[in-house]
Enzyme design. Sequence first.
Site, mmCIF file in Angstrom:
data_model
loop_
_atom_site.group_PDB
_atom_site.id
_atom_site.type_symbol
_atom_site.label_atom_id
_atom_site.label_comp_id
_atom_site.label_asym_id
_atom_site.label_seq_id
_atom_site.Cartn_x
_atom_site.Cartn_y
_atom_site.Cartn_z
ATOM 1 N N ARG A 1 13.644 -11.619 -32.886
ATOM 2 C CA ARG A 1 14.541 -12.618 -33.578
ATOM 3 C C ARG A 1 14.805 -12.474 -34.838
ATOM 4 O O ARG A 1 14.051 -12.032 -35.418
ATOM 5 C CB ARG A 1 13.590 -14.280 -33.432
ATOM 6 C CG ARG A 1 13.037 -14.442 -31.904
ATOM 7 C CD ARG A 1 12.347 -15.982 -31.969
ATOM 8 N NE ARG A 1 11.889 -16.155 -30.653
ATOM 9 C CZ ARG A 1 10.892 -15.787 -30.025
ATOM 10 N NH1 ARG A 1 9.854 -15.169 -30.793
ATOM 11 N NH2 ARG A 1 10.573 -16.314 -28.889
ATOM 12 N N LYS B 1 7.173 -17.218 -32.895
ATOM 13 C CA LYS B 1 7.075 -18.978 -32.857
ATOM 14 C C LYS B 1 5.525 -19.266 -32.637
ATOM 15 O O LYS B 1 4.659 -18.706 -31.885
ATOM 16 C CB LYS B 1 7.975 -19.198 -31.625
ATOM 17 C CG LYS B 1 9.331 -19.272 -31.950
ATOM 18 C CD LYS B 1 10.359 -19.874 -30.742
ATOM 19 C CE LYS B 1 11.732 -19.839 -31.198
ATOM 20 N NZ LYS B 1 12.389 -20.572 -30.201
ATOM 21 N N HIS C 1 21.811 -12.817 -32.715
ATOM 22 C CA HIS C 1 20.829 -13.267 -31.570
ATOM 23 C C HIS C 1 21.268 -12.588 -30.354
ATOM 24 O O HIS C 1 20.387 -12.441 -29.393
ATOM 25 C CB HIS C 1 20.769 -14.686 -31.528
ATOM 26 C CG HIS C 1 19.423 -15.104 -30.818
ATOM 27 N ND1 HIS C 1 18.139 -14.654 -31.240
ATOM 28 C CD2 HIS C 1 19.130 -15.773 -29.697
ATOM 29 C CE1 HIS C 1 17.233 -15.362 -30.614
ATOM 30 N NE2 HIS C 1 17.660 -15.731 -29.723
ATOM 31 N N ARG D 1 19.368 -9.691 -29.284
ATOM 32 C CA ARG D 1 18.182 -9.878 -28.418
ATOM 33 C C ARG D 1 18.425 -10.116 -27.053
ATOM 34 O O ARG D 1 17.735 -9.610 -26.190
ATOM 35 C CB ARG D 1 17.289 -11.191 -29.068
ATOM 36 C CG ARG D 1 16.557 -11.623 -28.320
ATOM 37 C CD ARG D 1 15.597 -12.712 -29.252
ATOM 38 N NE ARG D 1 14.762 -13.377 -28.567
ATOM 39 C CZ ARG D 1 13.406 -13.262 -28.465
ATOM 40 N NH1 ARG D 1 12.891 -12.137 -29.017
ATOM 41 N NH2 ARG D 1 12.692 -13.905 -27.701
ATOM 42 N N HIS E 1 8.096 -14.573 -25.428
ATOM 43 C CA HIS E 1 7.926 -15.788 -24.782
ATOM 44 C C HIS E 1 6.837 -16.384 -24.292
ATOM 45 O O HIS E 1 5.959 -15.668 -23.644
ATOM 46 C CB HIS E 1 8.953 -15.740 -23.578
ATOM 47 C CG HIS E 1 10.471 -15.548 -23.908
ATOM 48 N ND1 HIS E 1 11.489 -14.839 -23.029
ATOM 49 C CD2 HIS E 1 11.046 -15.693 -25.039
ATOM 50 C CE1 HIS E 1 12.654 -14.891 -23.702
ATOM 51 N NE2 HIS E 1 12.560 -15.198 -25.062
ATOM 52 N N TYR F 1 17.563 -14.389 -18.309
ATOM 53 C CA TYR F 1 18.318 -13.452 -18.262
ATOM 54 C C TYR F 1 18.535 -12.529 -17.044
ATOM 55 O O TYR F 1 19.348 -11.957 -16.727
ATOM 56 C CB TYR F 1 17.425 -12.238 -19.297
ATOM 57 C CG TYR F 1 17.208 -12.660 -20.515
ATOM 58 C CD1 TYR F 1 18.470 -12.680 -21.463
ATOM 59 C CD2 TYR F 1 16.183 -13.051 -21.245
ATOM 60 C CE1 TYR F 1 18.318 -13.023 -22.897
ATOM 61 C CE2 TYR F 1 16.098 -13.558 -22.518
ATOM 62 C CZ TYR F 1 17.068 -13.464 -23.452
ATOM 63 O OH TYR F 1 17.043 -13.997 -24.658
#
Length: 319
Positions: free
Chosen positions: A166, A190, A259, A262, A285, A294
């Site tokens: 990211r 994250k 982004h 990615r 994730h 995706y």
Amino acid sequence: MKIKKSVEKFLNTVSVERNLSDNTLKAYLGDLTAFGKFLQEKDITEIDCDDLRQYIRILEANHYKDTTIKRKIATIKVFFNFLEQEGIISDSPTRKIRKRYITAKRLPKVMSKDEVERLLREAYHEVRKLSELSRQLVESNSPNDKLMRAYRDRVILEILFSTGIRIGELVNLDIEDVNLNDECILIFGKGRRERIVLISNSEVLKALKEYLILRKNIPSRSKALFLNKYGERLSIYSIEHIFQKYCEKAKIRSHYTPHCLRHTMATMLLNNGADIRVVQEILGHSCITTTQIYTEVSLEHKKRVLMKFNQRNKMKIIS
């Protein structure tokens, strides 16, 4: 207690007790500041369900995205639950808010292989062009500021695409996070989760090594891997500017954001047969359902699944 004071108390407490990331705290602050402006510093004990419903109607009338409204409501609920637990209010007014937002399923925007190649070629061309110009203008081996930034921009675009990190993770990288011996980078993602991404391409590794040699000679107190012209850590907005600059040079007409690199990397991995669980780990994730989006844009993946598992392919109707 006025809402401004209660918001300060909330943020001060959750920042310590819940170990939230800076981005989460900024989002809370933004959402609650906007809510406070709507209430015009009304006392926190006077806020009721009607105030909340009116605020939601205003958000809808101003055409906020469903995802944004959903996030703002979630923030307000967390805020009032905290006030109730602290005994500042007797009951949370959000309890009677039953409205549910079904957010639209938006597919990730993906660049074509040709567009990515053109983007990266322009970054390499910029380094070659400025290197040649630098040699013509001065006899010193020391690169000028423009050339330094060209080396920086090239490796930024390479890392974004080749690792799928990211842009927020990219700007937070420090020099010490790069391990050239093991050809990997330590990422703080994250939720403060750590992961390691590998640099699997020799050209990307070479670009990174060349930049690191220059970076270590830049006089700066910052330990950031990527610096702006003032010797400070690059911002997310700077990355967006760099990306758009090279999109223009490459004559890429579609509107993309950094982004999208990615998204493109993840989709291409699946197209090439990568296991979705591995892709989940690479992207950082926490939930596999986030990665599964995706597969919606991976036509090659769908084709392989249908060819392998569709029972119709095993039937012979016409003799």
